[in-house]
Design an enzyme around this catalytic site. Structure first.
Site, mmCIF file in Angstrom:
data_model
loop_
_atom_site.group_PDB
_atom_site.id
_atom_site.type_symbol
_atom_site.label_atom_id
_atom_site.label_comp_id
_atom_site.label_asym_id
_atom_site.label_seq_id
_atom_site.Cartn_x
_atom_site.Cartn_y
_atom_site.Cartn_z
ATOM 1 C CE1 TYR A 198 7.087 23.493 54.535
ATOM 2 C CE2 TYR A 198 9.057 22.179 55.375
ATOM 3 C CZ TYR A 198 8.294 22.757 54.408
ATOM 4 O OH TYR A 198 8.425 22.767 53.299
ATOM 5 C CE LYS A 214 9.362 26.046 54.863
ATOM 6 N NZ LYS A 214 10.292 25.460 54.726
ATOM 7 C CB VAL A 235 11.249 29.451 55.940
ATOM 8 C CG1 VAL A 235 11.668 28.242 55.341
ATOM 9 C CG2 VAL A 235 10.233 29.910 56.893
#
Length: 307
Positions: free
Chosen positions: A136, A164, A206
């Site tokens: 992330y 992400k 996401v």
């Protein structure tokens, strides 16, 4: 189960009762709505999941419960947001033991690690687990950027699969594709940049407002994938005022209010968060009410003939 790292993956909210315990009944209602809409994975324990307020035992309950609900229809991914390498390794071990299919990982929390420290942190966890990992990358909120040079080192580990992408720089999608091709899958992590990212080659999304509007979110993804760009843009333009509720310090409260409006959640949050009040609440409710009044009729986005 195998994760393809594509499509729509909700960062689901954690549901709480009025007594501040896990509301697994409403949680199941929401997860089933996501599955029915056609999402491609479920992500637990992220920012929207109020991870910093959850005990280790509650996280384990959420993983086991979700695995039981989805019954291998989609992969279950748990976020790791730990202060220590030791803690992150232990969290990965528990996730694997509890049946998670993969991990989403933030850099070390609280301590602002340098590049070398951040890379070693991710490497040590990757070495410790068989689970695939999505890193992330959100330097805006978490103050540590995972650069392309850092990813170059990390991709020596086969189980580091995806990023992400939350840098807020759309051109970063192209930089990643130019540098790594399909070796590093890209999932957009910013709702208000999702369609733009997908059109530039991101593999998935996401998503946050998907928690309240799962069908609309999946429809945008499937339509753009099928080349129905005009149709995808029309839904996205309707959606944008709602999506902007995600890029706000009160995103958890905002999205939980939207879940209430669509009948698949409650607004209970865990202190120190508190439900919205006053003008702030009225403003958010107005956005939600306007969205519901103008909610578009969706095409049959699940139909294979769409392609």
């Amino acid at each position: 189960m195998t994760i393809e790292w594509k499509g729509v993956m909700p960062a689901v909210t954690t549901k709480f009762t009025d007594q501040d315990t896990l509301d697994l009944q409403m949680f199941e209602v929401n997860i089933n709505a996501q599955i029915e809409a056609g999402v491609h994975g479920i992500i637990l324990g992220g920012t929207l999941g109020e991870a910093s307020t959850l005990s280790d035992e509650e996280k384990r309950i959420l993983v086991k419960t979700t695995v039981n609900i989805v019954k291998n229809k989609v992969p279950v991914i748990i976020n790791i947001a730990e202060q220590t390498t030791k803690g992150a390794i232990e969290a990965a071990r528990k996730a694997e033991e509890d049946g998670a299919s993969g991990l989403m990982m933030l850099p070390p929390m609280r301590y602002k690690a340098g590049d070398r420290e951040t890379v070693i942190y991710f490497k040590e966890v990757a070495k410790s687990t068989h689970l695939p990992i999505m890193i992330y990358n959100n330097p805006v909120d978490y103050k540590i950027e995972v650069t392309l040079d850092m990813f170059e080192e990390l991709l020596a580990f086969d189980n580091i699969k995806a990023v992400k992408e939350s840098t807020r720089d759309i051109s970063n999608v192209t930089r990643i594709k130019n540098r790594f091709g399909d070796r590093l899958k890209i999932l957009s992590g910013v709702d208000t940049l999702a369609l733009e990212s997908l059109l530039m080659g991101a593999d998935g999304w996401v998503a946050g407002l998907v928690d309240a509007f799962p069908a609309e979110t999946v429809a945008i993804y499937e339509l753009q994938k099928a080349g129905k760009i005009k149709e995808a843009i029309a839904i996205y333009r309707w959606f944008l005022p709602l999506l902007e509720l995600d890029i706000n310090p009160k995103l958890v409260q905002n999205i939980k209010l939207a879940e209430v409006a669509t009948g698949i959640g409650t607004e209970n949050v865990r202190a120190p968060r508190l439900p919205l009040v006053g003008e702030e609440r009225k403003t958010v409710l107005k956005v939600i009410e306007n969205g519901l009044k103008t909610r578009p009729e969706l095409p049959d986005y699940k139909n294979s003939d769409l392609m």
